[in-house]
Scaffold this motif. Structure first.
Motif, mmCIF file in Angstrom:
data_model
loop_
_atom_site.group_PDB
_atom_site.id
_atom_site.type_symbol
_atom_site.label_atom_id
_atom_site.label_comp_id
_atom_site.label_asym_id
_atom_site.label_seq_id
_atom_site.Cartn_x
_atom_site.Cartn_y
_atom_site.Cartn_z
ATOM 1 N N TRP A 68 40.098 43.266 41.066
ATOM 2 C CA TRP A 68 40.565 42.400 39.979
ATOM 3 C C TRP A 68 40.775 40.960 40.426
ATOM 4 O O TRP A 68 40.476 40.017 39.669
ATOM 5 C CB TRP A 68 41.838 42.973 39.358
ATOM 6 C CG TRP A 68 41.584 44.294 38.708
ATOM 7 C CD1 TRP A 68 41.939 45.529 39.164
ATOM 8 C CD2 TRP A 68 40.853 44.517 37.485
ATOM 9 N NE1 TRP A 68 41.494 46.506 38.304
ATOM 10 C CE2 TRP A 68 40.830 45.922 37.269
ATOM 11 C CE3 TRP A 68 40.235 43.680 36.564
ATOM 12 C CZ2 TRP A 68 40.206 46.486 36.164
ATOM 13 C CZ3 TRP A 68 39.616 44.236 35.465
ATOM 14 C CH2 TRP A 68 39.594 45.633 35.274
ATOM 15 N N GLU A 69 41.257 40.750 41.641
ATOM 16 C CA GLU A 69 41.452 39.382 42.127
ATOM 17 C C GLU A 69 40.113 38.649 42.211
ATOM 18 O O GLU A 69 39.989 37.493 41.756
ATOM 19 C CB GLU A 69 42.119 39.398 43.504
ATOM 20 C CG GLU A 69 42.348 38.005 44.063
ATOM 21 C CD GLU A 69 42.967 38.008 45.445
ATOM 22 O OE1 GLU A 69 43.060 36.910 46.029
ATOM 23 O OE2 GLU A 69 43.349 39.084 45.939
ATOM 24 N N GLY B 231 38.707 37.722 38.754
ATOM 25 C CA GLY B 231 39.283 36.492 38.228
ATOM 26 C C GLY B 231 38.673 35.253 38.861
ATOM 27 O O GLY B 231 38.342 34.272 38.164
ATOM 28 N N ARG B 232 38.495 35.291 40.178
ATOM 29 C CA ARG B 232 37.901 34.133 40.854
ATOM 30 C C ARG B 232 36.449 33.940 40.422
ATOM 31 O O ARG B 232 35.974 32.802 40.298
ATOM 32 C CB ARG B 232 37.990 34.301 42.373
ATOM 33 C CG ARG B 232 39.408 34.177 42.917
ATOM 34 C CD ARG B 232 39.432 34.009 44.418
ATOM 35 N NE ARG B 232 38.861 35.152 45.124
ATOM 36 C CZ ARG B 232 37.720 35.129 45.787
ATOM 37 N NH1 ARG B 232 37.003 34.005 45.854
ATOM 38 N NH2 ARG B 232 37.270 36.213 46.406
ATOM 39 N N ASP C 16 36.329 32.188 37.069
ATOM 40 C CA ASP C 16 36.583 30.759 37.262
ATOM 41 C C ASP C 16 35.343 30.052 37.814
ATOM 42 O O ASP C 16 34.978 28.955 37.349
ATOM 43 C CB ASP C 16 37.751 30.553 38.233
ATOM 44 C CG ASP C 16 39.070 31.051 37.683
ATOM 45 O OD1 ASP C 16 39.198 31.166 36.449
ATOM 46 O OD2 ASP C 16 39.979 31.333 38.495
ATOM 47 N N PHE D 227 40.823 42.062 30.599
ATOM 48 C CA PHE D 227 41.090 41.141 31.710
ATOM 49 C C PHE D 227 40.312 39.844 31.530
ATOM 50 O O PHE D 227 40.857 38.741 31.704
ATOM 51 C CB PHE D 227 40.701 41.804 33.036
ATOM 52 C CG PHE D 227 40.938 40.944 34.242
ATOM 53 C CD1 PHE D 227 42.136 41.006 34.939
ATOM 54 C CD2 PHE D 227 39.960 40.062 34.688
ATOM 55 C CE1 PHE D 227 42.364 40.203 36.050
ATOM 56 C CE2 PHE D 227 40.176 39.254 35.795
ATOM 57 C CZ PHE D 227 41.386 39.326 36.479
ATOM 58 N N LYS E 120 41.769 37.580 28.803
ATOM 59 C CA LYS E 120 43.019 36.942 29.228
ATOM 60 C C LYS E 120 42.763 35.867 30.266
ATOM 61 O O LYS E 120 43.331 34.758 30.199
ATOM 62 C CB LYS E 120 43.977 38.001 29.777
ATOM 63 C CG LYS E 120 45.325 37.438 30.204
ATOM 64 C CD LYS E 120 46.267 38.539 30.676
ATOM 65 C CE LYS E 120 47.623 37.979 31.084
ATOM 66 N NZ LYS E 120 48.548 39.056 31.561
ATOM 67 N N HIS E 121 41.871 36.156 31.224
ATOM 68 C CA HIS E 121 41.671 35.215 32.322
ATOM 69 C C HIS E 121 40.869 33.994 31.877
ATOM 70 O O HIS E 121 41.174 32.862 32.286
ATOM 71 C CB HIS E 121 40.977 35.899 33.501
ATOM 72 C CG HIS E 121 41.021 35.102 34.758
ATOM 73 N ND1 HIS E 121 42.069 35.166 35.651
ATOM 74 C CD2 HIS E 121 40.165 34.165 35.249
ATOM 75 C CE1 HIS E 121 41.862 34.328 36.641
ATOM 76 N NE2 HIS E 121 40.706 33.700 36.423
#
Length: 292
Positions: A22-23, A26-27, A30, A64, A67-68
């Motif tokens: 998950w980390e 997210g990256r 981005d 996810f 939201k992100h």
């Protein structure tokens, strides 16, 4: 709703146990928005290894990503399968997560007729208020959505686009017969520029993980009438377009693009069986391609 000209079919990052990381997810979101200039993301498409993700994982990925991304780009959920009822239920769950649209692949393996294909997509589209993008990829599904069936589906109120991995001839037939507002995306990076030339709108891309910003420049150059500039950018990008699927022989997506991301300093983990990582010769070919 506009999903933009450049859409990335996003890989699903995995950890060492091949669970969703998950980390890193997210990256990656981005990075694709900020550095590769993507307008929208397809979550849990083929490039996201949808065949080996559970429904629970898919829904959590949709939630996810929404939201992100936080409105910085549109989120499109891949909810298609070869079972209409299953696709309906997953589409309903996806809509509840707040995604902006739905991508529906042609029903594979059971080889429906064109009428069956039409009824499949119609039934799913009627179960959601979200805009729907069709996905025609006969090399994977065996069946092809004919241009006639695509144009028939384009009359339905929330079927707004198609992702085509068919011939330029079929693309031309669709573009020339489509109602106002219905748009066509290429599903093949290598024919992004030819697709634009026959009236296509943009690309749903794999290579945009690596050269998305350059692809955006290609599209903008063509739309601004700088055709020679677009041609030069296309020639520059073509080795990557081709190499991510041929290293130097055919490699199943997303094996190569995941490896390429790692080579670029953005590791996203391995692939789930029945896909396997690249062998040494394939990896060396890809390394040389990126170095050049």
């Amino acid at each position: 709703m506009s999903f933009g000209r450049l859409i990335t079919a996003m890989v699903t990052p995995f950890d060492e146990q091949l669970n969703i990381d998950w980390e890193t997810t997210g990256r990656l979101i981005d990075y694709l928005i900020d550095e590769q200039k993507t307008d929208s993301l397809v979550i849990s498409g083929t490039t996201g290894e949808s065949p080996t993700l559970s429904d629970e994982e898919k829904v959590e990925l949709f939630r996810f990503a929404v939201k992100h991304a936080a409105g910085r780009c549109k989120i499109i959920a891949g909810t298609g399968s070869n079972e209409t009822a299953h696709s309906v239920q997953l589409t309903i769950k996806a809509e509840q997560t707040g995604v902006d649209g739905i991508l529906l692949v042609a029903p594979y393996y059971n080889k429906p007729s064109q009428e069956g294909i039409y009824q499949h997509f119609r039934t799913i589209s009627e179960a959601t208020s979200l805009p729907v993008i069709l996905y025609n990829v006969p090399s994977r599904t065996v069946v092809s959505i004919s241009s006639e069936t695509t144009l028939r589906l384009a009359q339905l109120p929330n079927i707004v686009a198609t992702k085509e991995c068919a011939s330029l001839g079929q693309m031309t037939e669709i573009v020339s017969g489509a109602p106002e507002g219905f748009i066509l995306y290429s599903g093949d990076d290598a024919i992004t520029l030819p697709t634009l030339s026959v009236g296509g709108y943009g690309i749903i891309s794999v290579a945009s993980h690596i050269i998305g910003a350059r692809m955006k420049q290609l599209i903008e150059a063509y739309l601004e009438g700088r055709v020679n500039d677009a041609k030069k950018i296309n020639e520059e990008c073509y080795p990557i377009f081709n190499g991510l699927f041929n290293c130097p022989h055919p490699v199943p997506n997303p094996v190569a693009v995941k490896h390429a991301l790692a080579l670029r300093g953005f590791p996203v983990g391995g692939v789930r069986l029945p896909l396997v990582p690249m062998d040494d010769n394939e990896a060396a070919f890809l390394q040389n391609l990126l170095d050049n």
